[in-house]
Design an enzyme around this catalytic site. Structure first.
Site, PDB file in Angstrom:
ATOM      1  N   VAL A 486      12.129  18.771  36.664  1.00 54.27           N
ATOM      2  CA  VAL A 486      12.728  18.020  37.767  1.00 54.27           C
ATOM      3  C   VAL A 486      11.806  18.175  38.973  1.00 54.27           C
ATOM      4  O   VAL A 486      11.517  19.295  39.401  1.00 54.27           O
ATOM      5  CB  VAL A 486      14.152  18.513  38.095  1.00 54.27           C
ATOM      6  CG1 VAL A 486      14.724  17.735  39.268  1.00 54.27           C
ATOM      7  CG2 VAL A 486      15.057  18.362  36.874  1.00 54.27           C
ATOM      8  N   SER A 487      11.363  17.056  39.527  1.00 56.91           N
ATOM      9  CA  SER A 487      10.299  17.088  40.537  1.00 56.91           C
ATOM     10  C   SER A 487      10.725  17.795  41.814  1.00 56.91           C
ATOM     11  O   SER A 487      10.007  18.672  42.322  1.00 56.91           O
ATOM     12  CB  SER A 487       9.846  15.659  40.856  1.00 56.91           C
ATOM     13  OG  SER A 487      10.921  14.892  41.392  1.00 56.91           O
ATOM     14  N   ASP A 488      11.886  17.417  42.378  1.00 60.96           N
ATOM     15  CA  ASP A 488      12.259  18.036  43.652  1.00 60.96           C
ATOM     16  C   ASP A 488      12.654  19.495  43.474  1.00 60.96           C
ATOM     17  O   ASP A 488      12.428  20.320  44.362  1.00 60.96           O
ATOM     18  CB  ASP A 488      13.349  17.244  44.369  1.00 60.96           C
ATOM     19  CG  ASP A 488      14.549  16.922  43.511  1.00 60.96           C
ATOM     20  OD1 ASP A 488      14.540  17.243  42.310  1.00 60.96           O
ATOM     21  OD2 ASP A 488      15.518  16.335  44.034  1.00 60.96           O
ATOM     22  N   CYS A 489      13.230  19.844  42.323  1.00 62.77           N
ATOM     23  CA  CYS A 489      13.517  21.253  42.054  1.00 62.77           C
ATOM     24  C   CYS A 489      12.224  22.059  41.988  1.00 62.77           C
ATOM     25  O   CYS A 489      12.143  23.179  42.513  1.00 62.77           O
ATOM     26  CB  CYS A 489      14.288  21.395  40.743  1.00 62.77           C
ATOM     27  SG  CYS A 489      15.971  20.748  40.806  1.00 62.77           S
ATOM     28  N   GLU A 492      10.792  22.255  45.712  1.00 63.79           N
ATOM     29  CA  GLU A 492      11.557  23.143  46.594  1.00 63.79           C
ATOM     30  C   GLU A 492      11.475  24.593  46.122  1.00 63.79           C
ATOM     31  O   GLU A 492      11.463  25.526  46.937  1.00 63.79           O
ATOM     32  CB  GLU A 492      13.014  22.684  46.677  1.00 63.79           C
ATOM     33  CG  GLU A 492      13.226  21.268  47.200  1.00 63.79           C
ATOM     34  CD  GLU A 492      13.047  21.141  48.708  1.00 63.79           C
ATOM     35  OE1 GLU A 492      12.822  22.175  49.375  1.00 63.79           O
ATOM     36  OE2 GLU A 492      13.126  20.011  49.228  1.00 63.79           O
TER      37      GLU A 492
END
Length: 769
Positions: A486-489, A492
């Site tokens: 998962v890119s944003d996970c 972040e």
């Protein structure tokens, strides 16, 4: 009593890549709890019902889990006296510091021992019924589900029935055919009868009346048609074709499923298997009864072929195009008759064999969690049809507890858990308070969880052939076992590790090896669209918009191809810029080029009113908050960026009279900013707006709007440091809402911590990123 358990694997058919760190499930212990504790649970259930009736608040407050963890922590949440600011009293340093300390103390109390924050991630009424159907057709419903499970599953359905007798597709939604039929069928499979339901209000009969008054179950959307066909209360002849032969085409084929969004691909994969086999479960007396209960005409008289394009108007959000209907009709009338006959039926067998191969690979590489609950239930159905005695079916059953979540409103199936996502947001919120030395123990546990949750290896074998991407260095939405990038996970989580690396190791724990950071950067750079510069969620965006014409769902938008998302793009900018700051020289030119393209993508996709549309949260407030945080990390400020100025103006123009913000879920399907009814405030969304304004430099220019919002948050805080649960704030596919139970603690803490730091603390040495 129910007890929340974690980081354990107690079944021979369970296995893990990291000793089950992040796993969460519930267990009923009949002798647990004192009479007083049991009474507290019953009070929480009654309070939920009353709060829903009086204030229209549908999401749960996760009271069962919170009560348990608070007690186990031993932390006295009431040792800091409550604080309220009078109408004419201004926000001051002491008030905001007290509010932040109380919120921090609560967050420490509800943190699991492995470092994550357990919380419900649910809200859809379409998640649970397919699992119940899978258990019913396989004859395992009474072995997997105890009486206590069934009681709580039934409680949830009754609690979320609408006044008109129907059920929505999600807990705050208007009644739909798919929500009503699946909820009704689920109640019947769990033993509820027609004459009188356990809620004492004839809920089952009222649900049936809504279904019949709106045309009967023949108008259920296509996903519902598949579920009902597997159960045996709908005929496959009434379903549009889902030919498994598509999986045999070369990957260069324009409509190959490998080009689809991963969740769409992995959901329709087992659907195509079930369709190809025309599988249905045993025709029991209950199934025969349901055939007569949910249709307006006798089951035997229904012309099933005419129902393929029949969709109830209450459900229809994404109508089929003429091209799409022609494709389905062509497959139905021309391809399917041939594929049922020799020698063409050999092609069907090959297609089914390929689907089985792909299902097995996908299930194994996710430790039988699969991509999510939709695929999970369909794979259980498929493996029961393929090999009831096989290990795959047994592995799937062993992972069912991971999906069941219980709260004061009952038990439901959740997504696949938001453990990592909640943890990395909570970690940044704690760091923003500048109280690290006081609450470092919480950060140390979170640091451990983040490090343990990074994916350490790629999928086995030729993963590209199996429609998977490389994963080494990424993070998932939930835990390492899930295995899906998962890119944003990832972005972040990378930023969290970089922030924590600047703090004393005796407080926050050891740093990860730098190679682990490099691997995360590799993943992020790989996920960028070479065309637009934006970032999608799971895989690189696929510039094949023609595929969206084949969206067969009727109820979801943008599900066929992997698309760029505003918030994912902004998060990746933050992660890459944080990495560049602390590790200059490593792929520096590539990072700079990537960030420049991503910024241009965000600037191009700004709305005329200055906002950005968020795909995973509601919606313009969510997207604009993330975008301004991404711009800030890349050096885009109010002074040097017109896009930032317009974003700030959007927030200021939408602040309500009491100083807060609130956005209706109607913004998502309409793609137009819509305030909450009565222009009322939502605390989570107010926190998003506060953070966005601070990232846009509002604290330095004029903090007055921030003072008003901060006062509202401080006065809304409960005596134990919690914040009240309000409207649902998550969304996916534009038309289905998702409840993130931890958001009401994460974002108010983050907003108040950032506000205290930027407005009230003297300028001093801060973290570099």
């Amino acid at each position: 009593m129910w007890k929340q358990k974690g980081a354990q694997g107690n079944d021979p058919y369970l296995y893990s890549t990291n000793n089950f760190v992040g796993r969460q499930y519930w267990e009923f212990q009949p002798d647990a709890g004192t009479p007083e504790e049991r009474e507290e649970v019953e009070k929480a259930r009654k309070d939920y019902v009353n709060n829903k009736k009086l204030h229209g608040i549908h999401p749960c407050s996760d009271m069962l889990m919170r009560r348990q963890l608070i007690k186990e922590s031993g932390i006295d949440l009431l040792s800091i006296p409550p604080l309220r600011l009078d109408e004419n009293e201004q926000v001051n340093y002491d008030a905001v510091t007290t509010a932040v300390k109380k919120a921090l103390r609560l967050n420490r109390a509800i943190q699991a021992h492995d470092g994550h924050w357990p919380a419900e991630n649910a809200g859809s009424l379409l998640y649970t019924p397919p699992l119940i159907i899978a258990l019913y057709i396989s004859g395992t419903i009474d072995t997997i589900l105890t009486k206590q499970h069934k009681k709580e599953l039934i409680r949830f359905v009754y609690n979320h029935q609408n006044e008109d007798g129907g059920w929505g597709s999600y807990i705050e939604g208007h009644s739909t055919m798919i929500g009503s039929v699946l909820s009704y069928v689920m109640l019947r499979l769990l033993g509820e009868g027609l004459a009188e339901s356990d809620d004492g209000n004839g809920a089952v009969e009222r649900g049936r009346k809504w279904i019949l008054d709106h045309g009967g179950a023949a108008g259920i959307p296509s996903w519902g048609k598949t579920y009902l066909a597997v159960l045996g209360v709908y005929e496959w002849e009434g379903c549009n074709p889902l030919p498994p032969e598509f999986w045999l085409f070369p990957s260069s084929f324009p409509f190959h499923p490998a080009k689809m969004w991963i969740y769409c691909r992995c959901t329709y994969m087992p659907m195509s298997y079930l369709y190809g086999k025309r599988y249905h479960g045993p025709i029991t007396d209950l199934v025969l009864s349901l055939r007569q209960e949910i249709y307006n005409i006798p089951y035997e008289q229904i012309k099933w072929n005419q129902q393929r394009h029949n969709c109830c108007k209450e459900d229809l959000y994404y109508p089929h195009t003429l091209v799409q209907d022609l494709v389905w009709d062509g497959l139905h009338y021309f391809s399917e008759p041939f594929l049922k006959r020799w020698p063409f039926n050999k092609l069907r067998k090959r297609g089914l064999k390929r689907v089985v191969e792909l299902m097995r690979y996908g299930a194994t590489e996710t430790r039988f969690i699969t991509t999510g609950n939709g695929e999970k239930a369909l794979q259980i159905m498929s493996w029961w049809a393929e090999d009831p005695n096989g290990d795959e079916f047994k592995h799937h059953l062993a992972r069912i507890p991971d999906f069941l979540w219980i709260a004061e409103d009952g038990m439901t199936v959740q997504s696949f858990g938001s453990q990592l996502w909640d943890c990395i947001l909570a970690t940044q919120a704690i760091i923003a308070t500048n109280m690290v030395e006081e609450y470092g123990d919480s950060l140390k546990k979170a640091h451990f969880f983040i490090k343990e949750s990074q994916i350490k290896e790629n999928p086995r074998g030729d993963f590209l052939k199996m429609c998977r991407q490389f994963t080494k260095g990424a993070w998932t939405f939930s835990d390492q076992d899930h295995g899906c990038v998962v890119s944003d996970c990832t972005a972040e989580a990378l930023k969290c590790l970089l922030l924590l690396s600047q703090m004393p190791q005796d407080i926050v724990g050891e740093k990860p090896e730098v190679e682990r950071l490099y691997e995360a950067v590799n993943v992020l750079l790989y996920l960028q669209s070479r065309v637009s510069g934006g970032f999608a969620v799971w895989e690189p965006p696929v510039p094949k918009p023609y595929l969206e014409m084949l969206n067969p769902s009727e109820i979801f938008a943008d599900i066929v191809v992997e698309r760029e998302h505003i918030e994912c793009t902004a998060s990746v900018i933050k992660g890459l810029m944080a990495f560049k700051c602390l590790h200059p020289g490593h792929r520096q030119k590539e990072i700079e080029d990537s960030v420049a393209k991503a910024i241009r993508y965000l600037e191009r996709n700004q709305m005329p009113d200055g906002s950005w549309y968020g795909f995973w949260g509601i919606c313009f407030l969510y997207g604009t908050f993330f975008t301004l945080s991404g711009f800030a990390s890349a050096g885009r400020t109010y002074d040097n960026s017109e896009a930032v100025r317009k974003g700030v103006k959007f927030f200021l123009s939408t602040q309500n009279e009491e100083g807060g913000w609130g956005e209706s879920l109607e913004s998502c399907p309409s793609e137009k900013f819509t305030p909450l009814k009565g222009n009322r405030t939502n605390l989570v969304q107010t926190s998003w707006a506060m953070l966005g304004l601070m990232f846009g430099g509002q604290a330095e220019r004029d903090p007055t709007p921030l003072h008003r919002a901060a006062k509202l948050l401080i006065n809304a805080q409960m005596d134990n440091g919690d914040f009240p649960q309000q409207e649902i704030t998550g969304v996916y596919c534009k038309n289905s809402m998702l409840h993130y139970a931890e958001y009401r603690n994460i974002f108010p803490l983050w907003a108040l911590g950032e506000y205290r730091k930027r407005v009230w603390l003297p300028k001093h040495q801060q973290l570099k990123i």
